[in-house]
Each structure stands twice: as C-alpha cells, then as structure tokens.
Design an enzyme around this catalytic site. Structure first.
Site, PDB file in Angstrom:
ATOM      1  CB  ILE A  62      41.343  39.311  36.547  1.00 44.24           C
ATOM      2  CG1 ILE A  62      41.496  39.158  38.058  1.00 44.24           C
ATOM      3  CG2 ILE A  62      42.688  39.185  35.838  1.00 44.24           C
ATOM      4  CD1 ILE A  62      41.775  37.736  38.478  1.00 44.24           C
ATOM      5  CB  CYS A  63      40.752  42.540  31.931  1.00 50.12           C
ATOM      6  SG  CYS A  63      41.470  44.162  32.204  1.00 50.12           S
ATOM      7  NE  ARG A  64      47.605  42.654  26.631  1.00 52.05           N
ATOM      8  CZ  ARG A  64      48.065  43.901  26.629  1.00 52.05           C
ATOM      9  NH1 ARG A  64      47.311  44.896  27.032  1.00 52.05           N
ATOM     10  NH2 ARG A  64      49.289  44.177  26.216  1.00 52.05           N
TER      11      ARG A  64
END
Length: 98
Positions: A62-64
């Site tokens: 997961i990231c932004r």
C-alpha cells in the site's frame, strides 16, 4: 504484477481473515493515517528490510495512490515474494484508519 482493490482488502479485514499489509509510505504519511495492523517499511528502506518478511506469506503493498506500492510489489516479486499491489492506494481506502 497482481493487483487487489481497496474494497477487497477492506472485505478481507471485515471478515477477520488474516492479511499482511505493507505500507511503503514515509513516516509522516503513515502517522497522518494508516490501516490498522500494517507493517510499515518506507519504500527507500525496503531492500534493507525485506529480510523481515516471510516468503511463505502473501502480502498486499500500500502507498498513497498505488505508484510506490507498484514499484515495491515488482521489487518484492523479483525476490520471490508473493505480493499484490492495492490499486489506488490510501486515496481509494474507505475503511478504518488509525
């Protein structure tokens, strides 16, 4: 690279099924809000900390917005890990946040 939608990750969590989430955002981003139970490894440290991960487990990265996590997923895949990129990242997340 395998992908998973944010709503699918949320369903797995709501059903109480085990899931391993790796958040590759920077410290300040994670402190501003993250999915409960994540493993936090900033993207820049991933190659130095991947020994903390288990190749017998599967992970969702997961990231932004999905870009950095895509890079991380490709990197981990190339080292024999079973990983999926969460499409849309935290921008697509509507579930619980700490």
């Amino acid at each position: 690279m395998k992908e998973i939608l944010a709503k699918e990750v949320q369903q797995v969590l709501e059903q109480g099924q085990p899931i391993h989430l790796i958040d590759v955002r920077e410290v300040d981003e994670v402190e501003a809000g993250h999915i409960p139970g994540i493993i936090h490894i900033p993207l820049g440290l991933l190659e130095f900390r991947m020994h903390e991960l288990n190749k017998n487990e599967s992970y969702v990265v997961i990231c932004r917005s999905g870009g950095r996590s895509g890079q991380a997923a490709l990197f981990l895949e190339s080292h024999g890990f079973n990983v999926m990129n969460m499409v849309g990242g935290m921008l697509a997340w509507n579930g619980e946040v700490e």
